[in-house]
Design a protein around this motif. Sequence first.
Motif, PDB file in Angstrom:
ATOM      1  N   ASN A   1       0.864  -1.183   0.000  1.00 52.25           N
ATOM      2  CA  ASN A   1       0.000   0.000   0.000  1.00 52.25           C
ATOM      3  C   ASN A   1       0.908   1.244   0.000  1.00 52.25           C
ATOM      4  O   ASN A   1       1.613   1.488   0.992  1.00 52.25           O
ATOM      5  CB  ASN A   1      -0.883   0.012   1.241  1.00 52.25           C
ATOM      6  N   PRO A   2       0.957   2.001  -1.070  1.00 50.83           N
ATOM      7  CA  PRO A   2       0.209   1.892  -2.330  1.00 50.83           C
ATOM      8  C   PRO A   2       0.575   0.622  -3.098  1.00 50.83           C
ATOM      9  O   PRO A   2       1.609   0.002  -2.872  1.00 50.83           O
ATOM     10  CB  PRO A   2       0.611   3.144  -3.099  1.00 50.83           C
ATOM     11  N   SER A   3      -0.319   0.263  -4.081  1.00 48.86           N
ATOM     12  CA  SER A   3      -0.094  -0.931  -4.881  1.00 48.86           C
ATOM     13  C   SER A   3      -0.470  -0.660  -6.323  1.00 48.86           C
ATOM     14  O   SER A   3      -1.017   0.401  -6.656  1.00 48.86           O
ATOM     15  CB  SER A   3      -0.932  -2.092  -4.332  1.00 48.86           C
ATOM     16  N   ASP A   4      -0.204  -1.666  -7.168  1.00 49.41           N
ATOM     17  CA  ASP A   4      -0.553  -1.563  -8.577  1.00 49.41           C
ATOM     18  C   ASP A   4      -1.906  -2.205  -8.874  1.00 49.41           C
ATOM     19  O   ASP A   4      -2.248  -2.468 -10.020  1.00 49.41           O
ATOM     20  CB  ASP A   4       0.530  -2.217  -9.433  1.00 49.41           C
ATOM     21  N   GLY A   5      -2.686  -2.507  -7.828  1.00 45.74           N
ATOM     22  CA  GLY A   5      -4.012  -3.114  -7.992  1.00 45.74           C
ATOM     23  C   GLY A   5      -4.079  -4.546  -7.526  1.00 45.74           C
ATOM     24  O   GLY A   5      -5.162  -5.129  -7.441  1.00 45.74           O
ATOM     25  N   PHE A   6      -2.939  -5.159  -7.189  1.00 51.10           N
ATOM     26  CA  PHE A   6      -2.916  -6.507  -6.617  1.00 51.10           C
ATOM     27  C   PHE A   6      -2.579  -6.387  -5.133  1.00 51.10           C
ATOM     28  O   PHE A   6      -1.478  -5.958  -4.773  1.00 51.10           O
ATOM     29  CB  PHE A   6      -1.895  -7.381  -7.338  1.00 51.10           C
TER      30      PHE A   6
ATOM     31  N   SER B   1      -6.874  -4.517 -10.343  1.00 45.84           N
ATOM     32  CA  SER B   1      -5.938  -3.865 -11.249  1.00 45.84           C
ATOM     33  C   SER B   1      -6.640  -3.187 -12.420  1.00 45.84           C
ATOM     34  O   SER B   1      -6.035  -2.348 -13.104  1.00 45.84           O
ATOM     35  CB  SER B   1      -4.930  -4.897 -11.785  1.00 45.84           C
ATOM     36  N   SER B   2      -7.899  -3.555 -12.650  1.00 43.27           N
ATOM     37  CA  SER B   2      -8.631  -2.930 -13.744  1.00 43.27           C
ATOM     38  C   SER B   2      -9.111  -1.529 -13.396  1.00 43.27           C
ATOM     39  O   SER B   2      -9.590  -0.801 -14.270  1.00 43.27           O
ATOM     40  CB  SER B   2      -9.834  -3.797 -14.133  1.00 43.27           C
ATOM     41  N   GLN B   3      -9.012  -1.149 -12.131  1.00 43.37           N
ATOM     42  CA  GLN B   3      -9.477   0.165 -11.711  1.00 43.37           C
ATOM     43  C   GLN B   3      -8.423   1.245 -11.995  1.00 43.37           C
ATOM     44  O   GLN B   3      -7.219   0.989 -12.001  1.00 43.37           O
ATOM     45  CB  GLN B   3      -9.792   0.145 -10.192  1.00 43.37           C
ATOM     46  N   LYS B   4      -8.948   2.440 -12.215  1.00 48.10           N
ATOM     47  CA  LYS B   4      -8.053   3.575 -12.380  1.00 48.10           C
ATOM     48  C   LYS B   4      -7.425   3.934 -11.045  1.00 48.10           C
ATOM     49  O   LYS B   4      -7.886   3.527  -9.988  1.00 48.10           O
ATOM     50  CB  LYS B   4      -8.814   4.773 -12.926  1.00 48.10           C
ATOM     51  N   SER B   5      -6.335   4.706 -11.079  1.00 48.79           N
ATOM     52  CA  SER B   5      -5.658   5.077  -9.837  1.00 48.79           C
ATOM     53  C   SER B   5      -6.585   5.893  -8.960  1.00 48.79           C
ATOM     54  O   SER B   5      -7.464   6.604  -9.432  1.00 48.79           O
ATOM     55  CB  SER B   5      -4.390   5.875 -10.161  1.00 48.79           C
ATOM     56  N   GLY B   6      -6.382   5.786  -7.659  1.00 48.67           N
ATOM     57  CA  GLY B   6      -7.211   6.519  -6.715  1.00 48.67           C
ATOM     58  C   GLY B   6      -7.203   5.860  -5.357  1.00 48.67           C
ATOM     59  O   GLY B   6      -6.396   4.953  -5.073  1.00 48.67           O
ATOM     60  N   VAL B   7      -8.104   6.318  -4.490  1.00 49.11           N
ATOM     61  CA  VAL B   7      -8.218   5.805  -3.129  1.00 49.11           C
ATOM     62  C   VAL B   7      -9.423   4.874  -3.058  1.00 49.11           C
ATOM     63  O   VAL B   7     -10.519   5.210  -3.527  1.00 49.11           O
ATOM     64  CB  VAL B   7      -8.366   6.952  -2.109  1.00 49.11           C
ATOM     65  N   PHE B   8      -9.232   3.717  -2.417  1.00 48.79           N
ATOM     66  CA  PHE B   8     -10.288   2.716  -2.280  1.00 48.79           C
ATOM     67  C   PHE B   8     -10.343   2.236  -0.828  1.00 48.79           C
ATOM     68  O   PHE B   8      -9.389   2.413  -0.065  1.00 48.79           O
ATOM     69  CB  PHE B   8     -10.034   1.530  -3.214  1.00 48.79           C
ATOM     70  N   VAL B   9     -11.458   1.632  -0.470  1.00 54.43           N
ATOM     71  CA  VAL B   9     -11.651   1.123   0.893  1.00 54.43           C
ATOM     72  C   VAL B   9     -11.799  -0.394   0.826  1.00 54.43           C
ATOM     73  O   VAL B   9     -12.672  -0.923   0.115  1.00 54.43           O
ATOM     74  CB  VAL B   9     -12.900   1.737   1.558  1.00 54.43           C
ATOM     75  N   VAL B  10     -10.930  -1.097   1.552  1.00 58.01           N
ATOM     76  CA  VAL B  10     -11.017  -2.548   1.684  1.00 58.01           C
ATOM     77  C   VAL B  10     -11.758  -2.862   2.984  1.00 58.01           C
ATOM     78  O   VAL B  10     -11.396  -2.341   4.049  1.00 58.01           O
ATOM     79  CB  VAL B  10      -9.621  -3.190   1.702  1.00 58.01           C
TER      80      VAL B  10
ATOM     81  N   PHE C   1     -13.137  -5.234   9.636  1.00 57.03           N
ATOM     82  CA  PHE C   1     -11.897  -4.481   9.508  1.00 57.03           C
ATOM     83  C   PHE C   1     -11.973  -3.638   8.233  1.00 57.03           C
ATOM     84  O   PHE C   1     -12.332  -4.147   7.163  1.00 57.03           O
ATOM     85  CB  PHE C   1     -10.703  -5.433   9.451  1.00 57.03           C
ATOM     86  N   THR C   2     -11.693  -2.355   8.333  1.00 59.02           N
ATOM     87  CA  THR C   2     -11.775  -1.439   7.197  1.00 59.02           C
ATOM     88  C   THR C   2     -10.468  -0.654   7.079  1.00 59.02           C
ATOM     89  O   THR C   2      -9.942  -0.176   8.091  1.00 59.02           O
ATOM     90  CB  THR C   2     -12.942  -0.452   7.371  1.00 59.02           C
ATOM     91  N   LYS C   3      -9.948  -0.541   5.836  1.00 54.14           N
ATOM     92  CA  LYS C   3      -8.705   0.192   5.627  1.00 54.14           C
ATOM     93  C   LYS C   3      -8.684   0.809   4.232  1.00 54.14           C
ATOM     94  O   LYS C   3      -9.108   0.185   3.259  1.00 54.14           O
ATOM     95  CB  LYS C   3      -7.488  -0.731   5.786  1.00 54.14           C
ATOM     96  N   LYS C   4      -8.172   2.029   4.155  1.00 54.67           N
ATOM     97  CA  LYS C   4      -7.994   2.690   2.869  1.00 54.67           C
ATOM     98  C   LYS C   4      -6.699   2.222   2.225  1.00 54.67           C
ATOM     99  O   LYS C   4      -5.671   2.076   2.885  1.00 54.67           O
ATOM    100  CB  LYS C   4      -7.970   4.209   3.036  1.00 54.67           C
ATOM    101  N   ILE C   5      -6.764   2.033   0.897  1.00 52.85           N
ATOM    102  CA  ILE C   5      -5.558   1.717   0.135  1.00 52.85           C
ATOM    103  C   ILE C   5      -5.501   2.633  -1.086  1.00 52.85           C
ATOM    104  O   ILE C   5      -6.525   3.173  -1.519  1.00 52.85           O
ATOM    105  CB  ILE C   5      -5.531   0.240  -0.314  1.00 52.85           C
ATOM    106  N   VAL C   6      -4.293   2.785  -1.609  1.00 52.87           N
ATOM    107  CA  VAL C   6      -4.060   3.669  -2.752  1.00 52.87           C
ATOM    108  C   VAL C   6      -3.593   2.829  -3.931  1.00 52.87           C
ATOM    109  O   VAL C   6      -2.684   1.995  -3.793  1.00 52.87           O
ATOM    110  CB  VAL C   6      -3.018   4.762  -2.425  1.00 52.87           C
ATOM    111  N   ILE C   7      -4.237   3.034  -5.087  1.00 49.94           N
ATOM    112  CA  ILE C   7      -3.811   2.399  -6.328  1.00 49.94           C
ATOM    113  C   ILE C   7      -3.033   3.430  -7.143  1.00 49.94           C
ATOM    114  O   ILE C   7      -3.534   4.518  -7.448  1.00 49.94           O
ATOM    115  CB  ILE C   7      -5.015   1.890  -7.137  1.00 49.94           C
ATOM    116  N   LYS C   8      -1.787   3.086  -7.509  1.00 48.32           N
ATOM    117  CA  LYS C   8      -0.923   4.027  -8.232  1.00 48.32           C
ATOM    118  C   LYS C   8      -1.334   4.122  -9.700  1.00 48.32           C
ATOM    119  O   LYS C   8      -1.831   3.174 -10.298  1.00 48.32           O
ATOM    120  CB  LYS C   8       0.536   3.585  -8.121  1.00 48.32           C
TER     121      LYS C   8
END
Length: 797
Positions: A725-730, A772-781, A790-797
């Motif tokens: 985190n950040p990651s490339d979508g995986f 990985s198909s998503q555009k870059s941005g902030v997401f919630v797992v 359990f909830t956590k924000k992650i960033v896709i580059k």
Amino acid sequence: MPIIKTAKLILLVFLLAAPYCSISQQWIQTKGPGGGKVIDMIEKNGSILAATYGGIFRSTNNGDTWARSHTGFPDGGFPSSFATIDNVIYASSQASGVYLSSDNGITWNSVPGSNYYNLKIFASHDTLYLGSEGGGVLRSINNGPFQPVNTGLPATSNVNSFAQVGQYLFIGLRGNGGSVGIYRSLVNSSISWTQMNTGLIDFPSIIDLKTKGADLFVTAQSFNDAGLFRSTNLGANWFSVSPPSDPFFSYLTIYQGDIYGGTFGSGVYKSINDGADWTVVNSGLKPLTVWTFLPGSNGLFVGFERGLARTTNNAASWELKNRGLTNTSATSLYSAGDTLFSTTQTAGMGDSDGLFFTTDGGQNWTPMDKGLFPSPQGNAFVKSENINIIGTGNEGIFIKRPTDTAFLHPVGVPTVLIVFALFSNSQVVLAGVNGSGELYRSVDNGVTWNQSNTGFNGSQGDDQVYCFYEKAGVIFAGAFNAIYKSTDQGLTWTNSNAGIYSGTVIKGITGMGNDLYAVGGFNRRIYKSTDNGATWLGTNNGLPLIIDFNAIIAANGILYAGSDLGIYRSIDNGGNWQEFNDGLLSFTRKVLSFAIHNNQVYVGTDETAVWGQASVIPVQLINFNVTSINNTYIRTSWTVAQESDIQSYIVERAISGTNNFIEIGNIASSNSQIQKDYEFIDRGVEKNVLYQYRLKIVEAAGANYSEIRIAMISGKNITISISPNPSDGFVKVIIHGYEGPAEFAVMNTLGHNIYHKSEKVNNGSTVLIDISSQKSGVFVVKINMPAESFTKKIVIK
């Protein structure tokens, strides 16, 4: 650096009841449908006892209502006859000897030394005689041990009847060969028997033996002859008194000086002149086989395949007296408005009246039998618009329209078909049948029918349809070796049984949420489909290895599966199953059918009629919760309203997966008329043990139970890491300290779900999330487990 989250697994709770619903309880037997084969009766001190294949029943109001009398008498003991000495009633059991009751049949105790396979008992003064199967006659004097008294009898004698005239005792032997018939002995210390068959048919197997004054009457049968005979000289000679039509008399009685003969198939005959003339007296009866009579103090009773009937006008008419005589098999149940219908078959006989209904939850059942003649076996029932449709096991389909005075056969269906299942909706009525027909279809509410078999594969042997279910406009049909579905209201069918094990007979289908469930006979399986029946997977955790299922239903988020061993219930969408048989009789728990009626589950059983899971009791249970507190103890709490005559609340606990509940707390009721909160703290629990709890509500009339709640204290910490985190979508999710089901979801900043999956995880499992198909941005797992989120924000580059 990976992000680490530490949590306590402090709670595993399944909240199953909706607010303000009435509390559910043990299975409670309704008052019917009443009936079943009655083979002997006796009256003593205002109580009448009836022996049936389903046990002993007792009435204290001259037969108006009956209740099972089995305290001390074994379930499945098959009572066969009664006798009485002084204030003691004796009952013979074909399975386990003789029992006695000193309180008019309320409780029973075994008689020592009487464990013979017996047919008949007979009492005279202080002596009790036992007629056995193959062992002749045994005698007990003044409650002494049973001793054989067989001098003069064949080596193996089947004693079926007794009678006494003065100092002479008579017995009737049944069976084949020259040693059967009537035997006589003086009543003294040394019983010695002499055969007395002069004038009887050759090789007379004796069915019944009765006395009128000094005269004897006997019914006898052989390979090719039968008849009713009379002796006026103590059995020295016999002469026929059979009616000219020559029906076979089975059982006899003398009532108010008249002779009554019961037949095999033709009902009751009456003679007012000692057998010289006979009259059929069947008003109010169907002409079925008679098994016994009771000349009571307030009328004459007859016991036959339908149960019991009584006459108080010398047989000018008969009235059924079956309320509570629950010895029938409820083959199907159907709810329509305020009415619950049940098709029935008489337990142990395969005959029935076909159809009953109740409008008061089972307190009273009324037969709907006009036109159902002589006795079709009820298998299935539906209503289509305002037309009643019944499927039988021997005479096809009957319908009754509002303008019809009786049931009649519709057009297009052979009357010899066995109908296993019926289905109706606003457009079509379907009937699953035996043989090459498989299925019949009606589009005019059952008035006319046509075969509708397009798509069925008869070469697989799936030539019988046992059940139907409709979901989202698709009709499913359960058959042998197959499940079929139709999207055109049953006009054509396609196979939908991928995953169904070969040889499975699909007996029931139901749906809950987005899923389908099916139960199979002969192959011990419950199946689940999450893709509208395209594929099926077994879901059998908690079930015995060998078990046959007959029905399934979903109610209020709970699955109930009926088997030959009773009811199994799942509260987690079929993931796990547990026995749910509290209250059902132990000798037969075979479940044939279910229905939901007035928001309560009803069960049709084999030999013990209809049972209801819930009835309204004088309390409203608003909630019942079980919670782990500080990972130290478990708190049970409940809220009630409108208490009335409640004595106490008992908290019971068992280890999950068992039914061994023990009492752990008892809280007195406040009997408040306003909302009231209660709690009980359970400190006697161990960590990492999953417990189930239930609330027992005790009132004067008995006890009722809440739904089961589940909780656990964990001895482990849950550790969850998400990286990178950040990651490339995986994204990798690693879980430590927990094993069990978990849900994984990812949402974007708009709150839309873009990813979801569920799977069972093990300690140390790695779960890969691919966005990985998503555009870059902030997401919630978000990770959901039964007791922790359990909830956590992650960033896709």
